[in-house]
Enzyme design. Structure first.
Site, PDB file in Angstrom:
ATOM      1  N   TYR A 252      56.985  90.588   9.589  1.00 54.17           N
ATOM      2  CA  TYR A 252      57.915  91.904   9.014  1.00 54.17           C
ATOM      3  C   TYR A 252      56.856  92.872   8.425  1.00 54.17           C
ATOM      4  O   TYR A 252      55.728  92.841   8.298  1.00 54.17           O
ATOM      5  CB  TYR A 252      58.927  91.519   8.125  1.00 54.17           C
ATOM      6  CG  TYR A 252      59.858  90.653   8.740  1.00 54.17           C
ATOM      7  CD1 TYR A 252      60.635  90.854   9.737  1.00 54.17           C
ATOM      8  CD2 TYR A 252      59.912  89.385   8.160  1.00 54.17           C
ATOM      9  CE1 TYR A 252      61.669  90.158  10.451  1.00 54.17           C
ATOM     10  CE2 TYR A 252      61.026  88.406   8.530  1.00 54.17           C
ATOM     11  CZ  TYR A 252      61.886  88.929   9.758  1.00 54.17           C
ATOM     12  OH  TYR A 252      62.569  88.084  10.423  1.00 54.17           O
TER      13      TYR A 252
ATOM     14  N   CYS B 150      76.350  76.308  11.173  1.00 52.52           N
ATOM     15  CA  CYS B 150      75.527  74.990  11.331  1.00 52.52           C
ATOM     16  C   CYS B 150      76.150  74.028  12.057  1.00 52.52           C
ATOM     17  O   CYS B 150      77.567  73.720  11.828  1.00 52.52           O
ATOM     18  CB  CYS B 150      75.360  74.544  10.049  1.00 52.52           C
ATOM     19  SG  CYS B 150      74.527  72.997   9.960  1.00 52.52           S
TER      20      CYS B 150
ATOM     21  N   GLU C 236      88.044  53.035  16.460  1.00 54.16           N
ATOM     22  CA  GLU C 236      86.967  52.958  17.228  1.00 54.16           C
ATOM     23  C   GLU C 236      86.698  51.622  18.065  1.00 54.16           C
ATOM     24  O   GLU C 236      86.562  50.760  17.918  1.00 54.16           O
ATOM     25  CB  GLU C 236      85.707  53.148  16.625  1.00 54.16           C
ATOM     26  CG  GLU C 236      84.237  53.159  17.348  1.00 54.16           C
ATOM     27  CD  GLU C 236      84.411  54.196  18.424  1.00 54.16           C
ATOM     28  OE1 GLU C 236      84.282  53.814  19.619  1.00 54.16           O
ATOM     29  OE2 GLU C 236      84.603  55.458  18.164  1.00 54.16           O
TER      30      GLU C 236
END
Length: 647
Positions: free
Chosen positions: A174, A361, A414
């Site tokens: 920068y 995220c 599951e």
């Protein structure tokens, strides 16, 4: 306490910090359009302070509205009226005994003109950033002097708001870094030429802040330990700069590395090792007596503890770790390492930010949305009523966890012997083992929340009814897309290859589909097979962050593989495949012993009609079952639907 070094108090200048954990500056684009710190940004930082971080350094904070815009909705200290909202941010962070520094920033040539009203980017010299691709103009001497004043004004505004100190962003290519680095500083006036000339811009900023903010106001600086450019800052240069800044009176050195032009060295994708750049901080720590902060791609508390114990740094920067889990610090302090959602290095956070959106995220569906979707907004009206979740992949996991937080009694079905779903397959390719740790975290969080997990248990209508559930969240995942074309029955799916269910025959392999699954499957096979990836579009990688797509392509090609874009599969033959060029229509044959399909998935909705008839509107689809996507999409859709269910 399992991590004594990490949670020992530390000192920066006249400030005592409660631990050695620093959340370094990361662009979040959560400020108001005016540049003020509004409720969304305040809540975002407050959650990290609540989670135990000792020092928070704000995102890149604008000091110049004309040429210094780094992101949309960027925090700003350019106007006195911004003091009030910044003060509210300070109060929110201080409530948890966390210190707050503001990072003063100007992007220089690393900003596109579209962010600065079409103006030409500026820099120390007219050196173009290859990533941005726009020719900057060199600042005049008078303009540089004017920007010095703007940095000082920004520090004064921050100080009046009550911040504990400021950090000058002199790293990552920068503007301040552009003056420090010989790669970008070709000037012949007082701000260029010699070492002292290249240091002058930063020097005047530091001395100006000191003059206006007083001798006791802490000033830190972030610098590159290495630019990773042939003509950039070397490790020896960085040591000299750090020693120079110490003499100027800065209170700490925050060591990072890289520029946009050196790519992934700034923000590491998953193929970088944890702690890979620790030597950069160690070099500088040996040369100065002020504290050194090290950012080292840290994911695990044990690694942070080791860096401190071995003397690589005085403080550790936990950057994306604090995005994936705002309680990274407090969980580490309690020794609950398995409960930490650890950063995957997938770069989704920066892909989203680069698209001009607020931070997000893959593993944290609340990131950037704390104000609207945080746990404090959960309506806890479950009162022990039962809800069934079908499927233990990321969507089922997040739905079950969110419902449990709301007070529902959750039973998760599951069919396989362990939860995880396609996460386990996604962990097979190289550099993806963090996904296996996420499965460990899924199991630990469900256990902590009191979710009843029934593995090896298919979710039949009878079993779900027997559980007493009032509603079903169906997260049964997706089924691989298999197109109806000649010879397709001889092909195998990428899922079966990664699971070890399908044998890969022959030296030559064709993978159909250049999305994330196709590229990662090809990368996995490339060391032992000559792989050709066939993609119908003109680009591969889909929404993957560019540095990851580039890495995958390089790994495939370095082993002799190829990527064929703009090619549509028309047939699978005994010799391989036939593809049609999407522009010319020309058909060609590609030889292969094995043809692997990685063409995406379709929603899987087992016994949907039966469940709909029995539960009506209380059958709720989440994850790939609702709409095929990535882990990010599954976690977000499941969280949001569980958040609002019956509220």
């Amino acid at each position: 306490m399992p991590y004594e070094k990490l949670f020992a108090p530390g000192r920066i200048a006249n400030l005592e910090l409660k631990n050695r954990i620093v959340m370094p500056a990361m662009g979040c684009s959560l400020a108001e359009h005016s540049g003020e710190a509004g409720p969304r940004m305040i809540k975002y930082y407050a959650e990290r302070a609540k989670g135990g971080t000792g020092l928070i350094i704000t995102e890149i904070t604008r000091i110049d509205d004309e040429t210094g815009v780094g992101t949309p909705n960027q925090l700003s200290v350019t106007q006195p009226y911004m003091t009030g909202q910044l003060h509210r941010l300070v109060e929110a962070v201080h409530a948890y005994d966390t210190k707050l520094f503001v990072q003063l920033h100007h992007p220089g040539n690393q900003t596109p003109s579209r962010l600065i009203g079409g103006r030409q980017p500026v820099s120390a010299s007219d050196v173009t950033c290859r990533v941005i691709g726009e020719q900057p103009r060199a600042l005049t001497t008078e303009e540089v002097e004017g920007l010095v004043k703007k940095f000082v004004i920004g520090a004064v505004i921050a100080q009046k708001a009550g911040v504990d100190g400021v950090e000058i962003h002199g790293a990552h290519g920068y503007l301040v870094s552009q003056f420090l680095s010989p790669h970008t500083n070709k000037r012949t006036d007082k701000y260029g030429g010699s070492f002292e000339g290249r240091m002058r811009f930063a020097t005047e900023i530091i001395l100006g802040i000191r003059a206006y903010c007083g001798p006791k106001f802490p000033i830190g600086i972030r610098i590159n330990g290495n630019d990773y450019l042939d003509d950039g800052i070397t490790e020896e240069d960085a040591i000299a700069q750090a020693q120079y800044f110490e003499k100027l009176g800065v209170c700490y050195i925050n060591v990072s590395c890289g520029t946009y032009d050196s790519g992934a060295t700034i923000i590491e994708p998953n193929y970088f090792q944890e702690g890979w750049k620790k030597h950069l901080a160690a070099n500088i720590r040996k040369a100065v007596s002020i504290p050194v902060i090290a950012v080292c791609n840290i994911k695990h508390p044990a690694v942070a503890e080791q860096l401190l114990d071995e003397g690589f740094a005085d403080f550790v920067g936990i950057a994306r770790g604090n995005l994936a889990d705002p309680e990274w610090a407090s969980k580490a302090m309690r020794g609950e390492d398995k409960l930490i959602r650890k950063c995957l290095g997938c770069m989704e956070c920066f892909r989203i930010l680069n698209d001009g959106l607020p931070l997000g995220c893959t593993l944290n569906p609340v990131l950037g949305r704390e104000f609207e979707w945080g746990d404090e907004k959960l309506v806890k009206n479950g009162e022990g009523r039962k809800v069934a979740v079908i499927g233990g992949g990321p969507g089922g996991f997040e739905a079950a966890l969110t419902l449990a937080k709301r007070g529902f009694k959750v039973v998760l079905f599951e069919a396989k012997e362990r939860i995880g779903g396609t996460v386990a397959l996604a962990a097979v390719p190289p550099c993806k083992t963090m996904l296996l740790e996420f499965i460990d975290t899924m199991e630990a969080q469900l256990e902590q929340a009191g979710v009843e997990v029934c593995v090896n248990t298919p979710a039949t209508l009878e079993a779900v009814k027997a559980s007493g559930a009032e509603a079903i969240f169906m997260a049964a995942g997706g089924r691989p897309i298999v197109p109806e074309i000649p010879g397709i029955e001889t092909a195998v799916t990428a899922e079966d290859v990664l699971a070890g269910k399908a044998e890969v025959k022959g030296d030559q392999v064709v993978v159909i589909g250049g999305g994330v699954t196709g590229l990662e499957t090809a990368e996995t096979l490339a060391p032992e097979h000559k792989v050709t990836v066939v993609e119908m579009l003109d680009k591969v990688g889909g929404n993957l962050y560019p540095s990851i797509t580039m890495h995958l392509a390089q790994e495939i090609m370095k082993h002799g593989g190829q990527i064929a874009k703009g090619k549509q599969l028309t047939a699978v033959t005994a010799e391989g495949v036939t593809v049609r060029d999407t522009k010319s229509g020309e058909e060609t044959a590609i030889p292969a012993g094995t043809v692997i399909l990685a063409m995406g998935v379709r929603s899987n909705r087992p016994d949907y009609d039966e469940f709909r008839a029995a539960f009506g509107e209380k059958l709720i689809l989440v994850g790939d079952t609702a709409r095929p996507g990535q882990i990010y999409d599954a976690l977000h859709s499941a969280h949001d639907k569980a958040f609002i269910y019956g509220a």
